[in-house]
Enzyme design. Sequence first.
Site, PDB file in Angstrom:
ATOM      1  N   GLU A  79       0.851  -1.188   0.000  1.00  0.00           N
ATOM      2  CA  GLU A  79       0.000   0.000   0.000  1.00  0.00           C
ATOM      3  C   GLU A  79       0.888   1.240   0.000  1.00  0.00           C
ATOM      4  OE1 GLU A  79      -1.995   0.883   3.816  1.00  0.00           O
ATOM      5  OE2 GLU A  79      -1.375  -1.126   4.404  1.00  0.00           O
ATOM      6  N   CYS A 111      -3.377  -3.666   4.704  1.00  0.00           N
ATOM      7  CA  CYS A 111      -2.478  -4.723   5.195  1.00  0.00           C
ATOM      8  C   CYS A 111      -2.950  -6.126   4.827  1.00  0.00           C
ATOM      9  CB  CYS A 111      -2.346  -4.628   6.710  1.00  0.00           C
ATOM     10  SG  CYS A 111      -1.689  -3.056   7.239  1.00  0.00           S
ATOM     11  N   HIS A 233      -2.076 -10.060  12.345  1.00  0.00           N
ATOM     12  CA  HIS A 233      -1.562  -8.814  11.771  1.00  0.00           C
ATOM     13  C   HIS A 233      -1.175  -7.930  12.948  1.00  0.00           C
ATOM     14  CE1 HIS A 233      -0.957  -5.045   9.954  1.00  0.00           C
ATOM     15  NE2 HIS A 233      -2.048  -4.506  10.468  1.00  0.00           N
TER      16      HIS A 233
END
Length: 390
Positions: A79, A111, A233
């Site tokens: 990103e 993400c 994450h």
Amino acid sequence: MKVGIDSISFYTSHYFIDLKSLAEKRNVEFNKFYLGIGQEKMAVPPPDEDIVTMGANAAHQALQDVNKEDIKVVIFATESGIDQSKSAGIYLHRLLGLSSHCRVIEAKQACYSATFGVIFARSYVQNYPDSKVLVVASDVARYGIGSVGEPTQGAGAVAMVLSANPRLLELDPESGCYTEDVMDFWRPNYRDEALVDGKASIRIYLKALAEAWHQYHLKSGRQYTDFVRFCYHMPFSRMAEKAHVQMMKIACGPGCIEEEALKLIEESLLYGRTLGNSYTASLYIGLASLLENSPLDLAGNRIGFFSYGSGCVAEFFSGIVKEGYQKHLHKAAHQQMLNTRVELSYEEYENFYNFALPQDGSACRLAQHETGLFRLAGINEHKRLYENLG
Ligand code: HMG
């Protein structure tokens, strides 16, 4: 046929700032960063490092004992794009000398995009078992100087080869996913820094975890106790801990003890705590951290993964660690990279942060910093110039 991760390696900037230095400048008690968000250091890329050089360094290592001719697809997840048209993966494809008969694409969804790469690769290899897919995730997490997100910046890349009969981890076929249109974190095209509603982002992350797990559980029938470890994450390590405590409450029930539950994620947090957020790379740097630092032989055991990308898309999936996986890790190279990093003063951090390439097409040759085997040498006529230093 079993498909999964055959090789994994990560790379981060040679330079970092200790969050104690940042805390001092921001007039904040440093334990807010060290304990409150659970982060100690934050990787800061120099001007001649970017997502391409970090991704190429990670992939160079991951491909050490892989026949490059077998790589038929490269998915570059990021990103922190450097071009609105051309995939960052094409620069990497040249720097690594990959086959011309190979598809290359860039994937974006905050993400989450590396996980799309992994799930796509699983289907691709099932259809073409002789092929391998290289998934590279590379990001620079940038919030504004002095903003609330600043201590959760970071940078890093991970590269994974997905293949049939993988040496590290076989992916299970089931997964649970969750998508909702939310504005918790975003970066309009005209901005270099992300915008974030921090508290809302934490709430949505946790909601997405509950939803994705629920769907995974319905599809697979698996319970919390079917997993020996979990990877989340990790925008900052306390987020992964909050997530796992929620997971324990939803899936494990009242008999489970928080301190015991947190042991199931602790090795996966080690690298990220000293790199900061590497956005889409972070879940998989967590996997490398787990495989390389777990005192337990994980072979034959199932790991649960939770991927979250703001905006948002989330997925819970799982895999089984392969026998003999330890022999195929790049632990020594990773330890050496992390142990030889250079600490920046606050002023040096600001200088790196504020550097910007010319935007008018004029030529610029960049001073050389330590950037591993690859560097961004400069820019000319709006074209980025990469060098292989090997
Ligand atoms: P904040 O307002 O600076 O911090 O924002 P706070 O006041 O909420 O404090 C944080 C914690 O530190 C609290 O603990 C405090 O009690 C504690 P908690 O209540 O959370 O358990 N604390 C202390 N602890 C020890 N000693 C002290 C002390 N002082 C306070 N002296 C926030 C924090 C994370 C919100 C901010 O940094 C931020 O906005 N970060 C960016 C957003 C983010 O990372 N969100 C995570 C979920 S979204 C996601 O993961 C996606 C993402 O990676 C992007 C993508 O998908 O591309 C971000």
